[in-house]
Scaffold this motif. Structure first.
Motif, PDB file in Angstrom:
ATOM      1  N   VAL A 106       0.742   6.415   0.125  1.00  0.00           N
ATOM      2  CA  VAL A 106       0.693   5.031   0.598  1.00  0.00           C
ATOM      3  C   VAL A 106       2.103   4.537   0.914  1.00  0.00           C
ATOM      4  CG1 VAL A 106       0.213   2.656  -0.128  1.00  0.00           C
ATOM      5  CG2 VAL A 106      -1.481   4.437  -0.526  1.00  0.00           C
ATOM      6  N   LYS A 107       3.057   4.843   0.043  1.00  0.00           N
ATOM      7  CA  LYS A 107       4.445   4.426   0.274  1.00  0.00           C
ATOM      8  C   LYS A 107       5.016   5.083   1.531  1.00  0.00           C
ATOM      9  CE  LYS A 107       5.449   3.717  -4.592  1.00  0.00           C
ATOM     10  NZ  LYS A 107       6.218   4.211  -5.740  1.00  0.00           N
ATOM     11  N   GLU A 108       4.715   6.364   1.736  1.00  0.00           N
ATOM     12  CA  GLU A 108       5.178   7.058   2.942  1.00  0.00           C
ATOM     13  C   GLU A 108       4.576   6.440   4.195  1.00  0.00           C
ATOM     14  OE1 GLU A 108       4.406  11.245   2.638  1.00  0.00           O
ATOM     15  OE2 GLU A 108       5.473  11.387   0.729  1.00  0.00           O
ATOM     16  N   LEU A 109       3.305   6.063   4.115  1.00  0.00           N
ATOM     17  CA  LEU A 109       2.635   5.442   5.253  1.00  0.00           C
ATOM     18  C   LEU A 109       3.276   4.097   5.589  1.00  0.00           C
ATOM     19  CD1 LEU A 109       0.266   5.509   7.264  1.00  0.00           C
ATOM     20  CD2 LEU A 109      -1.075   4.333   5.532  1.00  0.00           C
ATOM     21  N   LEU A 110       3.586   3.309   4.569  1.00  0.00           N
ATOM     22  CA  LEU A 110       4.230   2.017   4.811  1.00  0.00           C
ATOM     23  C   LEU A 110       5.614   2.196   5.427  1.00  0.00           C
ATOM     24  CD1 LEU A 110       3.180   0.090   1.586  1.00  0.00           C
ATOM     25  CD2 LEU A 110       2.329  -0.260   3.900  1.00  0.00           C
ATOM     26  N   SER A 111       6.367   3.167   4.951  1.00  0.00           N
ATOM     27  CA  SER A 111       7.696   3.395   5.525  1.00  0.00           C
ATOM     28  C   SER A 111       7.594   3.945   6.948  1.00  0.00           C
ATOM     29  CB  SER A 111       8.521   4.318   4.640  1.00  0.00           C
ATOM     30  OG  SER A 111       7.945   5.588   4.573  1.00  0.00           O
ATOM     31  N   LYS A 112       6.532   4.690   7.240  1.00  0.00           N
ATOM     32  CA  LYS A 112       6.309   5.206   8.598  1.00  0.00           C
ATOM     33  C   LYS A 112       6.184   4.062   9.603  1.00  0.00           C
ATOM     34  CE  LYS A 112       2.674   7.578  11.197  1.00  0.00           C
ATOM     35  NZ  LYS A 112       1.375   8.261  11.072  1.00  0.00           N
ATOM     36  N   TYR A 113       5.564   2.957   9.174  1.00  0.00           N
ATOM     37  CA  TYR A 113       5.387   1.797  10.044  1.00  0.00           C
ATOM     38  C   TYR A 113       6.435   0.712   9.779  1.00  0.00           C
ATOM     39  CZ  TYR A 113       1.052   3.814  11.671  1.00  0.00           C
ATOM     40  OH  TYR A 113       0.122   4.643  12.252  1.00  0.00           O
ATOM     41  N   ASN A 114       7.563   1.085   9.189  1.00  0.00           N
ATOM     42  CA  ASN A 114       8.724   0.215   8.970  1.00  0.00           C
ATOM     43  C   ASN A 114       8.415  -0.995   8.090  1.00  0.00           C
ATOM     44  OD1 ASN A 114      10.431   1.848  10.563  1.00  0.00           O
ATOM     45  ND2 ASN A 114       9.573   0.911  12.405  1.00  0.00           N
ATOM     46  N   PHE A 115       7.565  -0.813   7.092  1.00  0.00           N
ATOM     47  CA  PHE A 115       7.322  -1.859   6.109  1.00  0.00           C
ATOM     48  C   PHE A 115       8.309  -1.684   4.962  1.00  0.00           C
ATOM     49  CE2 PHE A 115       3.717  -2.921   8.455  1.00  0.00           C
ATOM     50  CZ  PHE A 115       3.087  -4.024   7.907  1.00  0.00           C
ATOM     51  N   THR A 116       8.810  -2.801   4.446  1.00  0.00           N
ATOM     52  CA  THR A 116       9.737  -2.789   3.327  1.00  0.00           C
ATOM     53  C   THR A 116       8.979  -3.176   2.065  1.00  0.00           C
ATOM     54  OG1 THR A 116      11.501  -3.482   4.815  1.00  0.00           O
ATOM     55  CG2 THR A 116      11.898  -3.728   2.456  1.00  0.00           C
ATOM     56  N   ILE A 117       8.986  -2.306   1.067  1.00  0.00           N
ATOM     57  CA  ILE A 117       8.296  -2.582  -0.196  1.00  0.00           C
ATOM     58  C   ILE A 117       9.200  -3.449  -1.059  1.00  0.00           C
ATOM     59  CG2 ILE A 117       7.345  -1.571  -2.295  1.00  0.00           C
ATOM     60  CD1 ILE A 117       6.578   0.874  -0.610  1.00  0.00           C
ATOM     61  N   GLN A 118       8.672  -4.615  -1.465  1.00  0.00           N
ATOM     62  CA  GLN A 118       9.444  -5.558  -2.271  1.00  0.00           C
ATOM     63  C   GLN A 118       9.071  -5.495  -3.741  1.00  0.00           C
ATOM     64  OE1 GLN A 118       8.144  -8.909  -0.067  1.00  0.00           O
ATOM     65  NE2 GLN A 118       9.788  -8.753   1.442  1.00  0.00           N
ATOM     66  N   GLY A 119       7.874  -5.022  -4.033  1.00  0.00           N
ATOM     67  CA  GLY A 119       7.440  -4.934  -5.418  1.00  0.00           C
ATOM     68  C   GLY A 119       6.157  -4.134  -5.515  1.00  0.00           C
ATOM     69  N   GLU A 120       5.910  -3.634  -6.716  1.00  0.00           N
ATOM     70  CA  GLU A 120       4.726  -2.805  -6.923  1.00  0.00           C
ATOM     71  C   GLU A 120       4.213  -3.035  -8.337  1.00  0.00           C
ATOM     72  OE1 GLU A 120       3.551   1.917  -6.758  1.00  0.00           O
ATOM     73  OE2 GLU A 120       5.586   1.292  -6.315  1.00  0.00           O
ATOM     74  N   GLU A 121       2.901  -3.178  -8.462  1.00  0.00           N
ATOM     75  CA  GLU A 121       2.280  -3.338  -9.772  1.00  0.00           C
ATOM     76  C   GLU A 121       1.173  -2.305  -9.914  1.00  0.00           C
ATOM     77  OE1 GLU A 121       0.966  -7.314 -10.623  1.00  0.00           O
ATOM     78  OE2 GLU A 121       2.726  -8.181  -9.635  1.00  0.00           O
ATOM     79  N   ASP A 122       1.096  -1.717 -11.080  1.00  0.00           N
ATOM     80  CA  ASP A 122       0.050  -0.750 -11.388  1.00  0.00           C
ATOM     81  C   ASP A 122      -0.882  -1.400 -12.403  1.00  0.00           C
ATOM     82  OD1 ASP A 122      -1.531   1.391 -12.086  1.00  0.00           O
ATOM     83  OD2 ASP A 122       0.128   2.800 -12.176  1.00  0.00           O
ATOM     84  N   TRP A 123      -2.097  -1.703 -11.978  1.00  0.00           N
ATOM     85  CA  TRP A 123      -3.046  -2.409 -12.836  1.00  0.00           C
ATOM     86  C   TRP A 123      -3.892  -1.459 -13.672  1.00  0.00           C
ATOM     87  CZ3 TRP A 123      -4.962  -6.246  -8.553  1.00  0.00           C
ATOM     88  CH2 TRP A 123      -3.959  -7.172  -8.298  1.00  0.00           C
ATOM     89  N   GLY A 124      -3.754  -0.168 -13.465  1.00  0.00           N
ATOM     90  CA  GLY A 124      -4.446   0.816 -14.286  1.00  0.00           C
ATOM     91  C   GLY A 124      -5.873   1.098 -13.848  1.00  0.00           C
ATOM     92  N   SER A 125      -6.544   1.913 -14.649  1.00  0.00           N
ATOM     93  CA  SER A 125      -7.915   2.321 -14.350  1.00  0.00           C
ATOM     94  C   SER A 125      -8.902   1.308 -14.903  1.00  0.00           C
ATOM     95  CB  SER A 125      -8.203   3.685 -14.966  1.00  0.00           C
ATOM     96  OG  SER A 125      -7.417   4.662 -14.355  1.00  0.00           O
ATOM     97  N   LYS A 126      -9.908   1.042 -14.102  1.00  0.00           N
ATOM     98  CA  LYS A 126     -10.952   0.109 -14.512  1.00  0.00           C
ATOM     99  C   LYS A 126     -12.295   0.636 -14.030  1.00  0.00           C
ATOM    100  CE  LYS A 126      -7.877  -3.837 -13.945  1.00  0.00           C
ATOM    101  NZ  LYS A 126      -7.597  -4.318 -15.225  1.00  0.00           N
ATOM    102  N   ARG A 127     -13.328   0.243 -14.735  1.00  0.00           N
ATOM    103  CA  ARG A 127     -14.680   0.578 -14.312  1.00  0.00           C
ATOM    104  C   ARG A 127     -15.045  -0.352 -13.165  1.00  0.00           C
ATOM    105  NH1 ARG A 127     -20.103  -0.488 -15.293  1.00  0.00           N
ATOM    106  NH2 ARG A 127     -21.367   1.390 -15.424  1.00  0.00           N
ATOM    107  N   LEU A 128     -15.605   0.217 -12.095  1.00  0.00           N
ATOM    108  CA  LEU A 128     -15.980  -0.572 -10.930  1.00  0.00           C
ATOM    109  C   LEU A 128     -17.304  -1.286 -11.187  1.00  0.00           C
ATOM    110  CD1 LEU A 128     -15.141   2.045  -8.164  1.00  0.00           C
ATOM    111  CD2 LEU A 128     -13.708   0.176  -8.982  1.00  0.00           C
ATOM    112  N   TRP A 129     -17.418  -2.504 -10.685  1.00  0.00           N
ATOM    113  CA  TRP A 129     -18.643  -3.270 -10.862  1.00  0.00           C
ATOM    114  C   TRP A 129     -19.799  -2.582 -10.141  1.00  0.00           C
ATOM    115  CZ3 TRP A 129     -20.000  -6.877 -14.118  1.00  0.00           C
ATOM    116  CH2 TRP A 129     -21.155  -7.598 -13.890  1.00  0.00           C
ATOM    117  N   HIS A 130     -19.537  -2.110  -8.931  1.00  0.00           N
ATOM    118  CA  HIS A 130     -20.510  -1.348  -8.158  1.00  0.00           C
ATOM    119  C   HIS A 130     -19.879  -0.004  -7.822  1.00  0.00           C
ATOM    120  CE1 HIS A 130     -23.157  -4.770  -7.502  1.00  0.00           C
ATOM    121  NE2 HIS A 130     -22.086  -5.488  -7.229  1.00  0.00           N
TER     122      HIS A 130
END
Length: 91
Positions: free
Chosen positions: A22-46
């Motif tokens: 995902v980070k490589e894809l964003l840099s490919k399209y010249n997006f600058t990453i300002q921050g990143e959060e990892d919310w962890g694993s969760k059970r999906l509602w559906h």
């Protein structure tokens, strides 16, 4: 350049590889990453296909509005990204 927040639900198993793709894809399209959060694993509602668990991530970035549709399309092509949401952030 506009600010965006990208929330992804990733398939369990190879989370780190998918996050780096995902980070490589964003840099490919010249997006600058300002921050990143990892919310962890969760059970999906559906379940999404056969997946009942997902790994949630949030990326705050900035880039060109004309490239957003291309990024969303490439996210859909990646089988390790179950769901994605791209919103324009204020500021």
């Amino acid at each position: 350049m506009r600010n965006y927040e990208i929330t992804n639900i990733l398939r369990e198993g190879n989370v780190e590889e998918t996050k780096s793709a995902v980070k490589e894809l964003l840099s490919k399209y010249n997006f600058t990453i300002q921050g990143e959060e990892d919310w962890g694993s969760k059970r999906l509602w559906h379940p999404v296909g056969q997946d009942e668990q997902g790994h949630f991530t949030l990326i705050k970035c900035s880039g060109s509005p004309t490239e957003v549709a291309k990024i969303e399309h490439e996210f859909k092509l990646n089988v390790n990204i179950l769901k994605t949401l791209v919103i324009r952030a204020n500021g």
